[in-house]
Design a protein around this motif. Structure first.
Motif, PDB file in Angstrom:
ATOM      1  N   GLN A   1      47.126  56.093  63.704  1.00 34.85           N
ATOM      2  CA  GLN A   1      45.975  55.989  63.141  1.00 34.85           C
ATOM      3  C   GLN A   1      46.076  56.227  61.372  1.00 34.85           C
ATOM      4  OE1 GLN A   1      42.970  55.007  64.285  1.00 34.85           O
ATOM      5  NE2 GLN A   1      44.095  54.843  66.291  1.00 34.85           N
ATOM      6  N   GLN A   2      45.536  55.311  60.836  1.00 34.39           N
ATOM      7  CA  GLN A   2      45.674  55.466  59.321  1.00 34.39           C
ATOM      8  C   GLN A   2      44.514  56.360  58.877  1.00 34.39           C
ATOM      9  OE1 GLN A   2      47.838  53.678  57.361  1.00 34.39           O
ATOM     10  NE2 GLN A   2      48.684  52.850  59.313  1.00 34.39           N
ATOM     11  N   THR A   3      45.022  57.308  57.865  1.00 31.48           N
ATOM     12  CA  THR A   3      44.056  58.423  57.370  1.00 31.48           C
ATOM     13  C   THR A   3      43.176  57.733  56.334  1.00 31.48           C
ATOM     14  OG1 THR A   3      45.748  59.171  55.886  1.00 31.48           O
ATOM     15  CG2 THR A   3      45.439  60.257  58.146  1.00 31.48           C
ATOM     16  N   TYR A   4      41.768  58.211  55.863  1.00 28.81           N
ATOM     17  CA  TYR A   4      41.296  57.703  55.176  1.00 28.81           C
ATOM     18  C   TYR A   4      41.593  58.295  53.553  1.00 28.81           C
ATOM     19  CZ  TYR A   4      37.234  57.030  51.701  1.00 28.81           C
ATOM     20  OH  TYR A   4      36.452  56.912  50.719  1.00 28.81           O
ATOM     21  N   VAL A   5      42.059  57.395  52.623  1.00 30.23           N
ATOM     22  CA  VAL A   5      42.674  58.052  51.320  1.00 30.23           C
ATOM     23  C   VAL A   5      41.472  57.768  50.321  1.00 30.23           C
ATOM     24  CG1 VAL A   5      44.075  57.263  49.445  1.00 30.23           C
ATOM     25  CG2 VAL A   5      44.746  56.849  51.751  1.00 30.23           C
TER      26      VAL A   5
END
Length: 79
Positions: free
Chosen positions: A32-36
């Protein structure tokens, strides 16, 4: 004329080979891509200042290189 007909044959061969390739499937990324978080104003200001400083250094380097090139051309002209 023979070369021209060969080019047409190779083009048709390539096109028919491309049509027989299977469809490309895209799968989701397993991690899962984390929110930057967007950079803050302070971060953007720091980046702007750092880039400005680098531009000044590059300008000074360019001026020094131009002086060196001019000195070398003057030496070669005197020789």
């Amino acid at each position: 004329m023979a070369n021209r007909s060969n080019r047409c044959r190779t083009t048709r061969t390539v096109m028919s080979a491309a049509a027989s390739e299977p469809e490309v499937r895209r799968w989701p990324h397993p991690i899962q891509q984390t929110y930057v978080q967007a950079p803050t104003e302070a971060t953007l200001h720091y980046i702007c200042c750092a880039l400005s400083y680098q531009n000044e250094l590059l300008s000074e380097i360019k001026t020094l290189l131009e002086q060196i090139a001019a000195d070398q051309s003057n030496r070669e002209a005197q020789s």
